[in-house]
Write an enzyme that holds these catalytic residues in place. Structure first.
Site, PDB file in Angstrom:
ATOM      1  N   SER A   1       0.848  -1.206   0.000  1.00  0.00           N
ATOM      2  CA  SER A   1       0.000   0.000   0.000  1.00  0.00           C
ATOM      3  C   SER A   1       0.875   1.244   0.000  1.00  0.00           C
ATOM      4  O   SER A   1       2.024   1.204   0.450  1.00  0.00           O
ATOM      5  CB  SER A   1      -0.860   0.029   1.259  1.00  0.00           C
ATOM      6  N   ASP A   2       0.328   2.351  -0.472  1.00  0.00           N
ATOM      7  CA  ASP A   2       0.999   3.610  -0.148  1.00  0.00           C
ATOM      8  C   ASP A   2       0.795   3.832   1.348  1.00  0.00           C
ATOM      9  O   ASP A   2      -0.088   3.245   1.980  1.00  0.00           O
ATOM     10  CB  ASP A   2       0.464   4.770  -0.992  1.00  0.00           C
ATOM     11  N   TRP A   3       1.610   4.733   1.899  1.00  0.00           N
ATOM     12  CA  TRP A   3       1.662   4.867   3.355  1.00  0.00           C
ATOM     13  C   TRP A   3       0.333   5.395   3.919  1.00  0.00           C
ATOM     14  O   TRP A   3      -0.094   6.490   3.560  1.00  0.00           O
ATOM     15  CB  TRP A   3       2.854   5.732   3.736  1.00  0.00           C
TER      16      TRP A   3
END
Ligand code: BGC
Length: 858
Positions: A257-259
């Protein structure tokens, strides 16, 4: 082992965990079989809780180790211009390469590969297994805040440069993470925006770079984007992640995932997300184990994700039951970071104009000019070498243009005046500051600390040695500041929580700074608060101290300390500064003005609202150009800016964010030791209002990509509007004649699946007719004679090649054109469709400078 960019069965990296298929029996096939069995063996040793834990960050940058299964903790770190490592601070420096826009401007996938290899070397040095790069979203709008961090408006150029980068990183045994999948082309409301994109535009533009890179370089990881696409968030996008990326293209790596992007356990797992970052508070980990126990998620799905994480670990050497994918004895030869940074910079600079008095070129200047060079601009002294946000790294040195030119020129041949300073807001304390941190517990006892190279504290999970999160109560930045100018210096704070700021014994602030709304990363990158001014004398040091009480909100997803001491030099009367610079320029042999954007203009987390240069820089250029007809403007920005004076100056050199060796590379190019090698990877508008696609602000939560496949030059040509400089434009220091073009139907395959086969092979014979050795980027565009009802652009880039030649030398450039260049995505059929017909093949120096053409029937 050196792999070609499009792996053949014998040379490619392992294609999957099964060990079957075309790689069986080869070295890679044997490795894949060994890895697959090691993965299954490790999987059998893991219970449900451990498996669920393995899919979640244990902190900001790492996954947990499972020693019993031979698994080390996988460490991730941001790129793309360098490898920061797990410390987000200047105390662990990294090589800083030029911005991705610069790398794309080289039009050279092999150079991108070398850059990738250097980054793998950096990653290994810092114990990083997974580099969170490259960014291959497209330049849909020039206002995109992370425009500097992605490559181009063209999917093919993006895909080929990205393939080189990924191949280079993975040559070094480090995983590349292609991001952000997909359509994260702007920053406004990035956590919530739903991008509404037609399937044809998705396939032909936004998915294309990911498809090309998956086919050519087999990335080991992909990062899913924050945004939604046509409804679902990308972390939950079953159709695009499981269907297209894995199903159609055969991607066998990890999707991370992106953060903070993963929001729902069940939907993320079924949507194809393997790893939720950062931790420790994520929707995976205990929440995932619980979802399995409650019957909401199948354990088999968890197992599949764990298999992919274990395969990633095997590839990068973090699973000790199998050798890494790249044998440590076969690692590429070590590279010199400064050399690579300097070479990429010179090769990326785009000379868009070189027409001095009487139309004669003004560049290169003589290596030992007869007179003085008058340099001006704030960025000439304090270069902006990289863009803001997660791409930030901290190099051990920065060569500013002033340093680079001073080193290269004879004594007395250079003068400098500030001219105009676009920074009117406080910056992170740097120049003249000697700082350190001290961490204390609630009773005031010292826990630890250390030197702080700039005024920014940015600790994400990683605290200074000996400091435990639970005990940590406050962090104090202390030290001295020695001003380089006398006058009223402004000081301030950035961050959230309680602060006490003192300068020279005076308390400037004691109180609470509240949280900005919106992007959670604003606490690190958000706007600074001005806390007052202090009159100081140049050369006389004063004490500074900023104490911060660490916030520990119960719902914080990461254990982070982030705040900064900010500062601004005294402001002088802008008219006086401009007049001074013009005066210096008047009697000089040539003038060089460096203009720049600031980190309040180009950064992650927000989009731009204007392309105008900040402050009085346009006025400075005009005043200097009026005083000296041999004025060269150096543009230090990651993405397009308006240059209303461009016809009034002798030369314009675009240098992007040029990385740590900025000034050395600039001296090379200005003084002729190197040719400016760059070609525009994106169209430069004369004015923002001319840009056919610019909207980045969603309406009612939606950003509709209503222009379909018409972005970048495709849109400019459709609109019939002239930009300042077209796609592909860039001048060198020599001349070329294009002598012949032969186009043959390619008999062999040659390109991997996803590209289609090579359809045409164009051979261009060209000659260096100038007086200097040079490098030429031969660009090939395809223009359908009849658009065929598919509303196709007038022409599009279908291939390119770079060649070098000495004066008088004739060379051959071979450009391969893939089948895909003649296909469109048919929305009704749901597949690619070849459009038969006549096409003009144009080869030349830019989109609008064809030198030879021929017609083919395809
Ligand atoms: C960015 C990513 C980056 C991540 C970790 C996010 O805000 O969008 O590109 O890799 O942070 O720093």
């Amino acid at each position: 082992m050196t792999r070609p960019l499009h792996p053949t069965p014998d040379s490619g990296p392992p294609s999957g965990s099964s060990g079957s298929g075309p790689t069986s029996g080869t070295e890679a096939g044997k490795w894949a079989a060994a890895a697959a069995s090691a993965v299954e063996q490790a999987l059998r040793l893991l219970d449900l809780d451990t498996k669920a834990r393995l899919l979640a960050g244990q902190d900001t940058w790492t996954l947990p180790a499972v020693p019993g299964a031979g698994l080390a903790s996988l460490v991730m770190s941001d790129g793309p211009v360098g490898v920061r490592g797990v410390r987000w601070s200047a105390d662990d420096p990294s090589v800083a390469l030029p911005s991705p826009t610069a790398l794309a401007a080289t039009w050279d996938p092999e150079l991108a590969r070398r850059a990738g290899r250097l980054l793998a070397q950096e990653a290994r040095r810092k114990g990083v297994h997974v580099l969170l790069a490259p960014t291959v979203n497209l330049h849909r709008s020039p206002l995109g805040g992370r425009h500097f961090e992605s490559y181009s408006e063209d999917p093919l150029l993006t895909g080929l440069v990205g393939s080189g980068y990924v191949a280079g990183v993975q040559d070094g045994g480090v995983a590349a993470t292609v991001k952000h999948f997909v359509a994260n082309d702007a920053e406004t409301d990035r956590f919530t925006v739903n991008n509404v994109v037609g399937e044809r535009a998705l396939r032909e533009l936004y998915l294309r770079p990911f498809e090309i890179i998956t086919a050519r370089a087999r990335p080991w990881a992909v990062m899913s984007a924050y945004n939604s696409v046509n409804g679902p968030t990308m972390t939950e996008h079953d159709r695009l992640q499981n269907g297209v990326l894995r199903g159609e293209w055969g991607f066998d790596g990890v999707i991370v995932s992106d953060w903070l992007a993963a929001r729902d356990t069940e939907r993320a797992l079924t949507g194809g997300l393997d790893v939720a970052m950062p931790g420790p508070r994520t929707v995976y980990g205990p929440a995932l184990a619980e979802a399995v126990r409650a019957g909401r998620v199948e354990e088999a799905r968890v197992d599949d994700a764990v298999r992919r994480v274990l395969l990633l670990a095997a590839r990068v050497g973090a699973l000790d039951t199998v050798a890494p994918a790249v044998d440590p004895d076969d690692l590429p030869a070590p590279l010199d970071g400064r050399e690579v940074a300097r070479e990429v910079a010179t090769r990326s600079f785009v000379l868009v104009r070189n027409s001095g008095p009487g139309g004669a070129p003004v560049l290169p200047l003589a290596p030992r000019p007869a007179g003085r060079i008058a340099l001006s601009g704030a960025a000439a002294r304090d270069a902006r070498v990289l863009g803001g946000g997660s791409a930030t790294v901290f190099p051990d040195r920065i060569v500013a243009p002033l340093d680079g030119l001073r080193d290269a020129l004879p004594q007395g041949a250079l003068s400098y005046s500030l001219g105009a300073d676009p920074n009117d807001r406080l910056l992170v304390a740097a120049q003249g500051f000697e700082l350190r941190t001290t961490c204390r517990d609630a009773a005031g006892s010292e826990l630890g600390g250390g030197p702080l190279p700039t005024g920014q504290v940015q600790w994400l999970s990683e605290l200074p040695d000996g400091v435990e999160w639970d005990a940590l109560h406050s962090v104090e930045i202390t030290g001295t500041f020695t001003p380089r100018e006398s006058g009223a210096h402004a000081f301030g704070t950035r961050g959230v929580g309680e602060f006490r700021l003192t300068v020279d014994g005076r308390e400037l602030f004691a109180g609470t700074q509240s949280a900005p709304e919106g992007d959670p990363f604003d606490v690190f990158f958000g706007a600074p608060e001005d806390r007052g001014q202090v009159e100081l004398t140049a050369g006389s040091p004063v004490e500074v101290a900023l104490r911060h009480t660490v916030r520990k909100p119960a719902d914080a997803p990461v254990q982070a300390v982030g705040f900064a001491l900010m500062h601004l030099d005294p402001r002088r009367d802008p008219d006086e500064l401009i007049a001074e610079a013009a005066e210096e320029a008047r009697s000089a042999q040539a003038a060089v003005v460096v203009v720049a954007t600031t980190d309040l203009v180009e950064s992650e987390g927000f989009d731009r609202t204007t392309l105008a240069l900040p402050g009085r820089q346009d006025d400075l250029v005009r005043a200097v150009a009026a005083a000296n007809p041999r004025t060269v403007v150096v543009v230090n920005s990651g993405s397009p800016v308006e240059m209303p004076w461009r016809e009034e100056v002798a030369a314009v050199l675009l240098t992007w964010f040029p990385g740590q060796e900025a000034g050395a590379a600039l001296a090379d190019v200005l003084l002729g030791a190197a040719e400016p090698g760059g070609r525009l990877p994106t169209t430069w508008p004369a004015r923002l209002t001319d840009a056919p696609v610019s909207r980045v602000v969603p309406e009612d939560g939606e950003l509709v990509y209503e222009e379909g496949v018409f972005i970048g030059y495709r849109a400019w040509q459709q609109a019939g509007t002239e930009p300042a400089y077209p796609f592909g434009h860039g001048l060198g220091y020599t001349e070329w004649s294009y002598d012949s073009l032969t186009v043959r139907r390619a008999a062999d395959g040659g390109l991997p699946q996803g590209e289609g086969e090579v359809r045409l092979r164009a051979t261009v014979v060209l000659r260096n007719t100038g007086a200097r050795p040079g490098r030429e980027t031969v660009q090939l565009y395809v223009a359908p004679l009849d658009p065929g009802g598919a509303e196709r652009p007038e022409r599009w880039l279908a291939g390119f090649a770079t060649v070098t030649a000495n004066p008088g030398e004739t060379v051959e450039a071979v450009v391969e054109v893939p089948h895909r260049a003649f296909e469109v995505w048919d929305e009704e059929l749901g597949r690619w469709r070849h459009l038969d017909g006549g096409y003009r093949i144009e080869v030349g120096r830019s989109l609008t400078d064809p030198r030879l053409s021929t017609t083919v029937t395809c």
